[in-house]
Structure formats: structure tokens, C-alpha cells
Scaffold this active site. Structure first.
Site, PDB file in Angstrom:
ATOM      1  N   CYS A 116       0.810  -1.223   0.000  1.00  0.00           N
ATOM      2  CA  CYS A 116       0.000   0.000   0.000  1.00  0.00           C
ATOM      3  C   CYS A 116       0.845   1.276   0.000  1.00  0.00           C
ATOM      4  O   CYS A 116       0.781   2.059  -0.941  1.00  0.00           O
ATOM      5  CB  CYS A 116      -0.899   0.049   1.236  1.00  0.00           C
TER       6      CYS A 116
HETATM    7  N1  LIG Z   1      -3.449  -6.142   2.141  1.00  0.00           N
HETATM    8  C1  LIG Z   1      -3.823  -5.071   2.788  1.00  0.00           C
HETATM    9  O1  LIG Z   1      -3.547  -4.943   3.978  1.00  0.00           O
HETATM   10  C2  LIG Z   1      -4.597  -3.956   2.139  1.00  0.00           C
HETATM   11  C3  LIG Z   1      -5.051  -2.904   2.945  1.00  0.00           C
HETATM   12  C4  LIG Z   1      -5.801  -1.905   2.392  1.00  0.00           C
HETATM   13  C5  LIG Z   1      -6.086  -1.934   1.035  1.00  0.00           C
HETATM   14  N2  LIG Z   1      -5.628  -2.939   0.257  1.00  0.00           N
HETATM   15  C6  LIG Z   1      -6.039  -2.910  -1.149  1.00  0.00           C
HETATM   16  O2  LIG Z   1      -6.926  -3.987  -1.386  1.00  0.00           O
HETATM   17  C7  LIG Z   1      -6.746  -4.496  -2.698  1.00  0.00           C
HETATM   18  C8  LIG Z   1      -6.438  -5.969  -2.660  1.00  0.00           C
HETATM   19  O3  LIG Z   1      -5.233  -6.164  -1.948  1.00  0.00           O
HETATM   20  P1  LIG Z   1      -4.822  -7.548  -1.311  1.00  0.00           P
HETATM   21  O4  LIG Z   1      -3.699  -7.224  -0.391  1.00  0.00           O
HETATM   22  O5  LIG Z   1      -5.993  -8.275  -0.771  1.00  0.00           O
HETATM   23  O6  LIG Z   1      -4.281  -8.306  -2.605  1.00  0.00           O
HETATM   24  P2  LIG Z   1      -3.987  -9.886  -2.749  1.00  0.00           P
HETATM   25  O7  LIG Z   1      -2.991 -10.002  -3.843  1.00  0.00           O
HETATM   26  O8  LIG Z   1      -3.710 -10.485  -1.418  1.00  0.00           O
HETATM   27  O9  LIG Z   1      -5.370 -10.472  -3.230  1.00  0.00           O
HETATM   28  C9  LIG Z   1      -5.944 -10.202  -4.459  1.00  0.00           C
HETATM   29  C10 LIG Z   1      -6.584 -11.481  -4.965  1.00  0.00           C
HETATM   30  O10 LIG Z   1      -7.274 -11.150  -6.157  1.00  0.00           O
HETATM   31  C11 LIG Z   1      -7.094 -12.188  -7.090  1.00  0.00           C
HETATM   32  N3  LIG Z   1      -7.362 -11.643  -8.398  1.00  0.00           N
HETATM   33  C12 LIG Z   1      -6.546 -10.988  -9.242  1.00  0.00           C
HETATM   34  N4  LIG Z   1      -7.226 -10.612 -10.351  1.00  0.00           N
HETATM   35  C13 LIG Z   1      -8.491 -11.010 -10.184  1.00  0.00           C
HETATM   36  C14 LIG Z   1      -9.663 -10.899 -10.979  1.00  0.00           C
HETATM   37  N5  LIG Z   1      -9.662 -10.278 -12.151  1.00  0.00           N
HETATM   38  N6  LIG Z   1     -10.788 -11.455 -10.493  1.00  0.00           N
HETATM   39  C15 LIG Z   1     -10.796 -12.085  -9.296  1.00  0.00           C
HETATM   40  N7  LIG Z   1      -9.730 -12.215  -8.511  1.00  0.00           N
HETATM   41  C16 LIG Z   1      -8.591 -11.675  -8.952  1.00  0.00           C
HETATM   42  C17 LIG Z   1      -5.686 -12.691  -6.834  1.00  0.00           C
HETATM   43  O11 LIG Z   1      -5.514 -14.033  -7.279  1.00  0.00           O
HETATM   44  C18 LIG Z   1      -5.610 -12.586  -5.302  1.00  0.00           C
HETATM   45  O12 LIG Z   1      -6.023 -13.773  -4.674  1.00  0.00           O
HETATM   46  C19 LIG Z   1      -5.656  -3.631  -3.323  1.00  0.00           C
HETATM   47  O13 LIG Z   1      -6.259  -2.569  -3.989  1.00  0.00           O
HETATM   48  C20 LIG Z   1      -4.905  -3.126  -2.120  1.00  0.00           C
HETATM   49  O14 LIG Z   1      -4.245  -1.904  -2.405  1.00  0.00           O
HETATM   50  C21 LIG Z   1      -4.899  -3.962   0.788  1.00  0.00           C
END
Ligand SMILES: NC(=O)c1ccc[n+]([C@@H]2O[C@H](COP(=O)([O-])OP(=O)(O)OC[C@H]3O[C@@H](n4cnc5c(N)ncnc54)[C@H](O)[C@@H]3O)[C@@H](O)[C@H]2O)c1
Length: 439
Positions: free
Chosen positions: A272
């Protein structure tokens, strides 16, 4: 439509679809599932789908036992079949939002999700975007994609943005207790969005638009990025002045108002903070506006891994050693303590720099048993070495890049010839302090 969906949410009969079963999506699966909702999870990765359907978690801090209970109770199933999106009454999007090579927003995952959703969008559905992104994405990308369906937003279906605020590994807060921001495309959208999240989260805070909600998340992360850059810069100065920055921050933190502590480190890490600010910088260009604080913070933070390498180089030099050929043990490659996540980890950046200088690298991280090929780095040949006295002794230096708890730092210093500490992990160490160099 609105009343129907509200009463489905109230009675917990609404089915919840979650797209993207990662660090953000899975905690939501657990939260909705454990509150009595039926949850269907969507992911493009078939291996994750198979694992999750077997009730297994692939993320360390997400309890597989809780997933298993939901799977056994038929409260949760995962699928890669996006044609089933129409089954969900409320769809929450948690797909990645990285940057391209040129540091521009990479919206391909949101775009693809929008393309899948448009095929199944139906009356009475709520779509909530949670992925971090620039102000305008919900309306400019999703709303635009949904227009050809002829369905009217706010009447036939509902659209909101609600930023995720997970803090993986933080035991003080949970998905339920972290207040949730929601902004809707129309007032009716906001009502339904508020109802969705209020059913599982203690406090829901509404804002006047999806754009405001999108910017809330970016402000939170830019605030961290800028303040971390500030202390990182001060760390370099205080090292020269022979003042302990950690002591100064601790003392300043006793001020009961107007000061929030931020801490220096080996560079900015995680999925992030190093990424999100650039989403705003990119959007600002559309308004002929340059986000100077973000730019400066980016410059300062990205110079820190180089500074750490410099400090290590000079500490080795003091012992008559060159970096080339020196054996360096990296302690911790996760981007922060007690998590199994290496995304954007500064440790990898430092490893890259040290490798270029000819250092011989080993790493030890109980949370990261092996490294995989990533976008910027490929250390896929490396796996974690157990931290033992023999291991420390046979290295020229130990570089602490992640301060995981549960490590006896006195023991580490006792058995290491040189310790370069980027996290103040050795603050309690009493014996052998002459071997410690702060970086
Ligand atoms: N991890 C955190 O702590 C956190 C905190 C706040 C915001 N975010 C935001 O949340 C969002 C997701 O982050 P995350 O950390 O969960 O990512 P992540 O990589 O852990 O998870 C994303 C998932 O989405 C899947 N994916 C990719 N393309 C896809 C599609 N077209 N359809 C369905 N699934 C798909 C991937 O296989 C993966 O399992 C991002 O925008 C990130 O910036 C994350």
C-alpha cells in the site's frame, strides 16, 4: 429494489460475493460468513480456489480453522466461475491495484472485474469496490462499464466505494472493530452500502461521494508515506550528528497532543504505502497539478535502501572487509514484522543492491520459508535458513531488516561478528553493543 435489498440484508438472507480472495477479501469472507451470511468467493487463481474449498488458508494470519467451519457449514464456497456472479446480491471487489513499470496506476484487475460483472449485473444487486485507487475510479470505470446494461444506478442496482483498512498482523484491531468508510454513487446507493457494512462492522462512517471515499484511503496512506519519509530523512541527519533518532521519537511521543510517532526503517514496504500515493500523483496531472509532498517522500524513501547498504559497507570497511565476497545474513525479508508478506519489501531491494556489489547472501525469516519470483525481483533460488549460532558465526554481518518478535536479539548480537540494525530491534541489548551499527 432498495427496500428488498435492505430487508435481505437485515434478515441476513442476502448472498455476499467477494471478488479477489487475498489479504483483504479473506477477512471479509470470515466476517460475513460468521455473521450468518452465505458467501461465495471468486478468484482467478484456481489453486487458491481449491485450497479454500478444502478449508485451508494460504495466509498465515488467517485462521484455516475458521474457514474450514464455514466450508463445512456450507456458508462459504470459492469458485473461479465468474458466470456465477449473478448469484450474489452484494458483490465486494478486492482485486489488486498495483503500479505499472512507469509507476502509473495499473487498473487491469478492476477493468477485468468490471467486464465480468457487466455480463451478470442484475436488478437488486449492490456492487462495492474496496481496492485502493484514485478518486473517480468507481464512477469513471465501473459506472461507465455498467451503462450498456440499461440498468439505472441508485434504482435498479447500487454502487459504492468502501476502502479497505486491514492491518495484517495487528492484534489490537479486527475487521469488525476498524471503522468502515462508505461513499455512494447516489444517496440510495449509500443507504444500501451503509446497511451492508453495518451488518458486520461496528462503526460505518459515510461520506458524500465515491470520490471522497476513494481519497480518504489515499490520504491515510499518503500521511504515512510522508511522515515515514520525514523520520527517514532525520535518521540520516541524526546518524551524522550522533543523536539517537529512536530516543528522540520516544521522548517526543510523550507529548499528549499534536504528535504522532512514525519510525524510520530500511525503506518503504508493503503493498500500500509505496504504491497508493502514486495513484493520486497520476490523477493530479489531469488537473495540471504536481503533488510535491508525495514526490519528495517517494524520493527520500526510495533512497533509504541505498543508505542502509552504505552503512553496511562502511561497517565492513572498518573491519577491513569489502562487500564483495562478504557473507551477509539478512534477518527478515517480510515487509514488516510478524507477517508472511514480501510485497514491495525493502529487504529485497537491499538484497538486489548487495548482490550487485558481489555480497554472498543468505536470509532467515520464519514467516517466509522460500522466496518466489516477483515483478521486480527474482530470488526464487533462495529459501530461509534456520537462525542458529553456527549460521550467525559463519557470516560477516547480520543485517536486521525485519524485527519479527520472538527473536532473542541479545543472543543474536552475542553470536554475530557485526549487526547492522535498521529497526532498532537491538534496543534492549546490553552486551556487545560495540558490534551494533544503526542504519
Ligand atoms: N493487504 C492489505 O492490507 C490492504 C489494505 C488496504 C487496502 N488494500 C487494497 O486492497 C486491494 C487488494 O489487496 P490484497 O492485499 O488483498 O491483494 P492480494 O494479492 O492479497 O489479493 C488479491 C486477490 O485477487 C485475485 N485476483 C486478481 N485478479 C483477479 C480478478 N480479475 N478477479 C478475481 N480475482 C482476482 C488474486 O488471485 C488474489 O487472490 C488492493 O487494492 C490493495 O491496495 C490492501
Amino acid at each position: 429494489m432498495k427496500q428488498e435489498l435492505l430487508s435481505q440484508l437485515e434478515s441476513r438472507k442476502a448472498k455476499i460475493g467477494i471478488i479477489g480472495l487475498g489479504y483483504v477479501g479473506l477477512p471479509l469472507v470470515l466476517r460475513f460468513g460468521e455473521e450468518g451470511f452465505k458467501v461465495i468467493g471468486f478468484d482467478v487463481d484456481p489453486q487458491k480456489v481449491t485450497k479454500l474449498n478444502a478449508g485451508e488458508s494460504y495466509i498465515r494470519h488467517i485462521d484455516g480453522g475458521r474457514l474450514k467451519s464455514l466450508v463445512s457449514a456450507k456458508a462459504f464456497e470459492a469458485t473461479a466461475d465468474f458466470a456465477r456472479l449473478g448469484e450474489a446480491d452484494c458483490v465486494i471487489i478486492c482485486v489488486p491495484t498495483p503500479l505499472t513499470e512507469k509507476k502509473d496506476p495499473d487498473l487491469q484487475y478492476i477493468e477485468k472485474t468490471g467486464d465480468a460483472l457487466v455480463k451478470t449485473l442484475r436488478k437488486g444487486q449492490l456492487i462495492s469496490l474496496e481496492s485502493t485507487t484514485y478518486p473517480g475510479t468507481t464512477d469513471e470505470v465501473l459506472l461507465e462499464k455498467f451503462k450498456p446494461t440499461g440498468l439505472e444506478v441508485g434504482k435498479d442496482y447500487f454502487l459504492v466505494f468502501s476502502p479497505e483498512r486491514e492491518d495484517p498482523g495487528n492484534p489490537k484491531f479486527s475487521t469488525r472493530t476498524i471503522p468502515k468508510i462508505v461513499g455512494g454513487t447516489t444517496p440510495a446507493c449509500l443507504d444500501v452500502g451503509r446497511a451492508l457494512y453495518s451488518s458486520v462492522i461496528d462503526r460505518v462512517v459515510t461520506v458524500s461521494s465515491t470520490r471522497a471515499a476513494e481519497l480518504v484511503k489515499l490520504l491515510e496512506n499518503i500521511y504515512r508515506c510522508v511522515n515515514i519519509a520525514l523520520v527517514n530523512e532525520l535518521k540520516i541527519l541524526t546518524d551524522k550528528m550522533d543523536i539517537d533518532i529512536w530516543e528522540v521519537i520516544a521522548a517526543a511521543s510523550t507529548k499528549p497532543f499534536g504528535f504522532t510517532p512514525f519510525y524510520p526503517g530500511p525503506g518503504l514496504g508493503g503493498h500500500c504505502i509505496p504504491i497508493d500515493p502514486f495513484y493520486l500523483s497520476w490523477k493530479a496531472k489531469e488537473y495540471d497539478f504536481s503533488t510535491r509532498f508525495i514526490q519528495l517522500a517517494g524520493e527520500v524513501n526510495s533512497a533509504i535502501p541505498h543508505y542502509v547498504v552504505e552503512r553496511l559497507t562502511s561497517a565492513l570497511n572498518d573491519k577491513g572487509k569489502a562487500v564483495r565476497g562478504s557473507r551477509i545474513l539478512m534477518l527478515g525479508v517480510a515487509y514488516k514484522k510478524d507477517v508472511d508478506d514480501v510485497r514491495e519489501s525493502p529487504a529485497l531491494e537491499i538484497m538486489e543492491l548487495l548482490q550487485d556489489k558481489g555480497a554472498v547472501l543468505t536470509y532467515s525469516d520464519p514467516y517466509i520459508p522460500r522466496l518466489h519470483k516477483m515483478r521486480k525481483h527474482d530470488f526464487s533460488h533462495m529459501s530461509s535458513a534456520p537462525l542458529t549460532e553456527e549460521l550467525m558465526k559463519k557470516h560477516d554481518a547480520v543485517l536486521i531488516t525485519t524485527d519479527h518478535t520472538g527473536i532473542d536479539y541479545q543472543w543474536l548480537v552475542t553470536h554475530s561478528p557485526l549487526v547492522v540494525d535498521t529497526r532498532n530491534a537491538t534496543r534492549e541489548v546490553r552486551l556487545g553493543r560495540e558490534k551494533i551499527v544503526r542504519a
